[in-house]
Design a protein around this motif. Structure first.
Motif, PDB file in Angstrom:
ATOM      1  N   GLU A   1       8.740 -33.605 -19.757  1.00 21.51           N
ATOM      2  CA  GLU A   1       8.865 -34.325 -18.490  1.00 21.51           C
ATOM      3  C   GLU A   1       9.463 -35.709 -18.706  1.00 21.51           C
ATOM      4  OE1 GLU A   1       6.011 -35.282 -14.713  1.00 21.51           O
ATOM      5  OE2 GLU A   1       5.357 -36.100 -16.658  1.00 21.51           O
ATOM      6  N   THR A   2       8.933 -36.427 -19.709  1.00 20.86           N
ATOM      7  CA  THR A   2       9.406 -37.779 -19.959  1.00 20.86           C
ATOM      8  C   THR A   2      10.869 -37.794 -20.375  1.00 20.86           C
ATOM      9  OG1 THR A   2       7.213 -38.629 -20.525  1.00 20.86           O
ATOM     10  CG2 THR A   2       9.109 -39.812 -21.437  1.00 20.86           C
ATOM     11  N   VAL A   3      11.252 -36.921 -21.301  1.00 15.94           N
ATOM     12  CA  VAL A   3      12.654 -36.873 -21.741  1.00 15.94           C
ATOM     13  C   VAL A   3      13.554 -36.463 -20.581  1.00 15.94           C
ATOM     14  CG1 VAL A   3      14.287 -35.709 -23.279  1.00 15.94           C
ATOM     15  CG2 VAL A   3      12.077 -36.472 -24.157  1.00 15.94           C
ATOM     16  N   GLY A   4      13.083 -35.544 -19.746  1.00 17.80           N
ATOM     17  CA  GLY A   4      13.865 -35.157 -18.577  1.00 17.80           C
ATOM     18  C   GLY A   4      14.102 -36.327 -17.637  1.00 17.80           C
ATOM     19  N   THR A   5      13.082 -37.143 -17.429  1.00 14.86           N
ATOM     20  CA  THR A   5      13.225 -38.336 -16.577  1.00 14.86           C
ATOM     21  C   THR A   5      14.206 -39.319 -17.203  1.00 14.86           C
ATOM     22  OG1 THR A   5      10.960 -38.094 -15.755  1.00 14.86           O
ATOM     23  CG2 THR A   5      11.977 -40.262 -15.538  1.00 14.86           C
ATOM     24  N   LEU A   6      14.101 -39.516 -18.515  1.00 12.66           N
ATOM     25  CA  LEU A   6      15.015 -40.411 -19.227  1.00 12.66           C
ATOM     26  C   LEU A   6      16.467 -39.948 -19.051  1.00 12.66           C
ATOM     27  CD1 LEU A   6      14.514 -41.633 -22.902  1.00 12.66           C
ATOM     28  CD2 LEU A   6      16.709 -40.765 -22.137  1.00 12.66           C
ATOM     29  N   LEU A   7      16.701 -38.646 -19.205  1.00 13.86           N
ATOM     30  CA  LEU A   7      18.061 -38.124 -19.083  1.00 13.86           C
ATOM     31  C   LEU A   7      18.570 -38.237 -17.644  1.00 13.86           C
ATOM     32  CD1 LEU A   7      17.797 -35.009 -21.399  1.00 13.86           C
ATOM     33  CD2 LEU A   7      18.933 -37.177 -21.886  1.00 13.86           C
TER      34      LEU A   7
END
Length: 486
Positions: free
Chosen positions: A464-470
């Protein structure tokens, strides 16, 4: 012969991905995922292919006919999960997962420029974020930890007598030598480098700093000498550099552990273990020497609620109940405790206590020297730690005084504030939306969601966090850095 998942399941769903017949549940796309104590193999669907066992990062999966006596109950544990569930059985040859339309959870342009991302923390949450970034993007990652040894919770939080659980560190360690990763150990954010400095030198920073401080009981006397948090005990036996090697005094014959979660069970198990069984593990050599000279004969696990609402997981209690060198006893001070256990449905936590000896304990008397033992006392809340200059007893519900020379507080973890970042003192977490603190600054793991979920829960948290970052990067909310961290 079907396979079964056993005690050390980390629930990171690696096994789910390789199963050709979808016989392992709950899967990451099912509502129960992250809420069950472990994952389970359906014996009616398993085709004995061993793919899951080969892929398991913690060696938790075995053929049912090869289970040891200690692990044999897990054949029933796995089967019981499916007793009241309708599962679509697949034709095993060659029917695999059902085909469906392609799903793209992330939309990354083909000409997307590499990001420079710093990840602070080398525990499971940080490493799952690193894995996602390195395997699914072209990002360059700087991995930072304040300690001189990487590993975080796996290295300094998992009990030394759980070597299979610690094996997941091998999965994480392979990324330390990835060509797009730089490992920076012994670097403390807020001391050696500031939050602002990290932000200036990277397109994004992900904080995976965990929740390492202890929750308070909020009762009189809890700060008396001889009253210590479980976090300190765990750090002591794991050789954490922040804790003195001789920090824990084992001169008391009775220790009361306030709390009955898995951490409390870990501490009780280590304090009552035969030191010979711990030799050769990752336990601190100094802690092992102290355990050899320990005077501890009895550890009391104190729980506010009843046996049907125990905080520990069933696999951990099963393992504790099967120990042959220590007695496990239920204190029957409250008739409701025995009634709850006797009426418990099969497969519930309370039912696991049905075969244990019961006793109305005289807490004014010293522990027996016959055998070491662990006493489970339910429906009993701590009210005051008693003593003048040193712990001598714990007063609990009903005014009962449990004579004890040590009190260990195992009522949970909480995060600590990091200078330069917002902090919610009530929850002990950094406020965020989908892992985003602000564009360019992100959180993952316990500092994001609080101290809940085991190792595997961090995989979906990191996704979830990496998806938000991207999403922020693709939308132009974060840009390329112009400085390079030296």
């Amino acid at each position: 012969m079907p396979y079964a998942i056993t005690q050390t399941c980390c629930s990171d769903a690696t096994c789910v991905k390789v199963c050709p017949v979808n016989c392992i549940h709950p899967t990451p796309d099912e509502p129960d995922f992250g809420t069950t104590e472990m994952l389970y193999i359906d014996p009616a669907t398993c085709i004995d292919c061993s793919a899951c066992a080969d892929a398991c990062p913690v060696d938790a999966i075995f053929p049912v006919d090869k289970l040891t006596a200690q692990l044999q109950p897990y054949a029933e544990v796995n089967a019981a999960y499916y007793a009241d569930r309708t599962v679509e059985h697949h034709d095993p040859a060659p029917n695999f997962h059902r085909w469906g339309p392609p799903v793209f959870h992330r939309n990354i342009p083909s000409d997307f420029a590499p990001l420079d991302v710093a990840v602070v923390g080398t525990g499971p949450a940080g490493m799952y974020a690193v894995e996602d970034l390195l395997l699914h993007t072209n990002a360059r990652v700087t991995l930072i930890d304040r300690l001189p040894v990487a590993g975080g919770l796996v290295r300094y939080g998992v009990a030394p007598d759980h070597p299979s659980t610690k094996k997941i560190s091998e999965t994480f360690r392979r990324f330390h030598t990835h060509p797009r990763l730089r490992l920076r150990l012994g670097v403390e954010v807020g001391k050696d480098v500031s939050v602002d400095e990290l932000a200036a030198k990277h397109d994004a920073v992900i904080y995976a700093v965990g929740a390492s401080s202890a929750r308070s009981l909020g009762i009189p006397g809890e700060d008396l000498p001889g009253s210590v948090p479980a976090t300190e005990v765990v750090a002591w036996y794991n050789g954490h550099p922040d804790v003195a090697a001789d920090a824990i005094d084992l001169s008391a014959e009775r220790i009361v552990l306030v709390g009955n979660g898995n951490v409390a069970l870990d501490v009780a198990r280590i304090l009552t273990s035969d030191p010979k069984a711990l030799a050769g593990t990752t336990i601190s050599p100094t802690a092992l020497a102290q355990l050899r000279a320990s005077k501890v004969r009895e550890v009391v696990l104190l729980a506010r609620r009843g046996p049907d609402a125990a905080a520990y997981t069933s696999p951990e209690l099963l393992a504790l109940a099967q120990r042959e060198d220590v007695d496990l006893v239920v204190d029957t001070h409250d008739p409701q405790v025995a009634a709850t256990i006797d009426a418990a449905e099969p497969g519930t936590k309370a039912a696991l206590l049905q075969g244990l000896p019961r006793e109305s304990v005289d807490w004014s008397a010293p522990p027996s020297h016959a055998r070491r033992r662990i006493v489970l006392r339910f429906n009993s809340a701590p009210q005051e730690v008693l003593g003048e200059t040193q712990v001598r007893a714990l007063r609990v519900t009903g005014g009962v005084e449990i004579a004890a020379g040590r009190v260990i507080r195992a009522v949970g973890y909480r995060g600590t504030e990091l200078p330069g970042l917002p902090f919610d003192a009530e929850t002990g977490t950094i406020p965020h939306e989908g892992g985003r603190v602000r564009p360019g600054t992100y959180v993952v793991g316990w500092i994001k969601r609080g101290p809940s979920g085991g190792i595997g829960a961090n995989r979906t948290c990191a996704q979830e966090t990496v998806g938000t970052l991207l999403d922020d990067a693709v939308a132009g909310r974060i840009g390329k850095t112009r400085a390079v961290m030296g």
